[in-house]
Design a protein around this motif. Structure first.
Motif, PDB file in Angstrom:
ATOM      1  N   ILE A 168       0.823  -1.216   0.000  1.00  0.00           N
ATOM      2  CA  ILE A 168       0.000   0.000   0.000  1.00  0.00           C
ATOM      3  C   ILE A 168       0.856   1.265   0.000  1.00  0.00           C
ATOM      4  O   ILE A 168       0.511   2.251  -0.650  1.00  0.00           O
TER       5      ILE A 168
ATOM      6  N   ARG B   7      -5.977  -8.092   5.432  1.00  0.00           N
ATOM      7  CA  ARG B   7      -5.960  -6.636   5.552  1.00  0.00           C
ATOM      8  C   ARG B   7      -4.942  -5.953   4.630  1.00  0.00           C
ATOM      9  O   ARG B   7      -5.295  -4.977   3.952  1.00  0.00           O
TER      10      ARG B   7
ATOM     11  N   ARG C  46      -6.330  -3.337   1.668  1.00  0.00           N
ATOM     12  CA  ARG C  46      -6.021  -1.903   1.570  1.00  0.00           C
ATOM     13  C   ARG C  46      -5.575  -1.536   0.154  1.00  0.00           C
ATOM     14  O   ARG C  46      -5.971  -0.503  -0.380  1.00  0.00           O
TER      15      ARG C  46
ATOM     16  N   GLU D 210      -8.685  -1.733  -2.156  1.00  0.00           N
ATOM     17  CA  GLU D 210      -9.590  -0.589  -1.970  1.00  0.00           C
ATOM     18  C   GLU D 210      -9.085   0.624  -2.756  1.00  0.00           C
ATOM     19  O   GLU D 210      -9.870   1.339  -3.391  1.00  0.00           O
TER      20      GLU D 210
END
Length: 468
Positions: free
Chosen positions: A229, A259, A263, A266
């Protein structure tokens, strides 16, 4: 911090003799002065007061991938050098750096085995993987290892004649963090890049660049991209640069993703369908489901990358594999950077080596079938992971060594050291004090340019400065 007693090592009669060590001491040699080497040394030195360690590197300067692999605009990652420096200077003469020695060429493993009770291979991955397609060796095609080494001052690649002044479009094939680093640096505002420790020759080339678009291409889909990310977010925030993610990324189901992957997904969904190049500005494009098939050329230079379109196969969305279709797709480009991974190599015939995995066969760092021989880092587990995983892996190897010492499997050879092997090499060597001379010179040159440092890229110049 203890004083550094070991001065510049030079293979001549003027070098003072290295005094004999006590019979109870253990002599260890670590081949490779990068993160894996220094983390291994740190663990050993802290947990056994009788270990003396020489850390050898083929370059005159230490720190390996932290110095030559980390992106110039990520100075926080390079703070690990402070930890390595504490290891190098905080244990007196129990930890010595010996630079400008290539194991397998200047000295053989069989020779080192005569002088040390413990040998640890941490020399990383020096080769790069190739596509294996026609046209791959055309001018304008580079491995990520070459390209990163070029802008980070690795002497071997400092003289690459990378001309960006006529390039309009580039392809970076691969979707890991290194690929995003390369794309980001090529698109970054030059005034921001000029404040980093990027080498001046690379800064000048990027300042003259006419690149307007970069395609970051992968074989599989959005969920299989391996960048994290942080790197992706930095790419999306480049000022004056438009990003483009295929519209089908809007349909990614993120509910059941871990997770870290969620991220990234998204952010992809938020960017999906966004426009590419706008009003003649710069842009980047994420392209998925493509396998390189041929590098096309025009007038002896790269003109396009021809790819086969893929489809994803498999029920588990995280591990789906790419299968080729009958369709093809050409990406016009003037530059191709191949960022599909690195490979280790065997540096000496006495070291077992798996030519399929490009690693040294081992169990928790213990080299299979070789008592007293260990490995750590990429040559142990393959070119994967970040600095934190390198540290964990190095500690795992160090703990294996400590266990073998405690159990009696590894012990002192009980031979006093009267003449150090390095004295007979017939070449200039660099100790940590010599590196500090180089370090101070680089910082001084950087200050004159408003940069953290200006790296010295010529080995002969490094050796000259180290002698001061």
């Amino acid at each position: 911090m203890l004083p550094r007693t070991q001065q510049f090592l030079r293979a001549s009669a003027s070098v003072r003799s290295i005094s004999a060590r006590t019979i109870s001491s253990l002599k260890a040699c670590i081949v490779g002065a990068g993160p894996a080497g220094y983390y291994t040394a740190q663990r050993l030195l802290k947990r056994n007061d009788h270990i003396h360690i020489d850390i050898i590197d083929r370059l005159p300067v230490p720190f390996g991938l932290v110095r030559f692999g980390v992106a110039p605009d990520h100075p926080e990652v390079k703070n690990a050098i402070n930890t390595f420096t504490q290891t190098a200077t905080g244990f007196g003469d129990r930890c010595r750096f010996i630079g400008n020695v290539e194991v397998g060429k200047d000295v053989r493993i069989s020779e080192l085995e005569k002088h040390y009770d413990i040998l640890v291979m941490t020399y990383g991955a020096e080769n790069d993987r190739k596509f294996g397609i026609p046209g791959e060796d055309a001018p304008g095609v580079y491995a990520a290892r070459e390209f990163v080494g070029w802008y980070n001052g690795l002497p071997k690649f400092a003289d690459l004649a990378i001309d960006l002044s006529k390039a309009k479009s580039a392809v970076v094939f691969g979707q890991g963090n290194v690929a995003l680093d390369i794309a980001r640096l090529l698109l970054m505002p030059i005034d921001k890049l000029a404040k980093t420790d990027i080498c001046q020759h690379a800064l000048d080339a990027i300042a003259a660049s006419t690149l307007s678009s970069i395609h970051i291409v992968g074989r599989r889909g959005p969920l299989q991209a391996s960048f994290t990310i942080k790197e992706f977010r930095e790419l999306t925030k480049l000022p004056g640069v438009q990003g483009h993610v295929p519209s089908y990324a809007e349909n990614i189901n993120i509910d059941e993703l871990p997770r870290p992957k969620r991220r990234v997904a998204e952010l992809m969904k938020n960017k999906a369908g966004s426009s590419g190049d706008a009003d003649g500005g710069k842009s980047w494009h994420l392209d998925f489901l493509l396998t390189p098939r041929e590098v096309l050329t025009s007038n002896g230079r790269v003109s396009a990358l021809r790819c086969t379109k893929n489809k994803l196969v498999g029920d588990d969305i995280m591990s789906q594999r790419a299968e080729p279709t009958d369709e093809s797709h050409d990406i016009s480009c003037d530059l191709i950077v191949r960022s599909i991974g690195y490979q280790s190599r065997c540096i000496d015939e006495r070291i077992p080596f798996d030519t399929k995995t490009y690693t040294i066969p081992n169990e928790h760092g213990r080299v299979v079938g070789k008592a007293g021989l260990y490995c750590s880092g990429w040559v142990k587990r393959g070119p994967v992971g970040v600095l934190a995983s390198t540290m964990t892996d190095a500690f795992d190897t160090a703990d294996s060594i400590l266990e073998d010492i405690d159990s009696g499997l590894t012990s002192s050879s009980q031979t006093g050291e009267t003449h150090h092997w390095s004295h007979s090499l017939g070449k200039d060597l660099v100790d940590f004090t010599g590196w500090e001379n180089i370090n101070q010179e680089e910082i001084s040159r950087g200050e004159n340019k408003g940069k953290p440092r200006e790296k010295i890229v010529n080995i002969n110049e490094m050796l000259r400065i180290a002698k001061r």
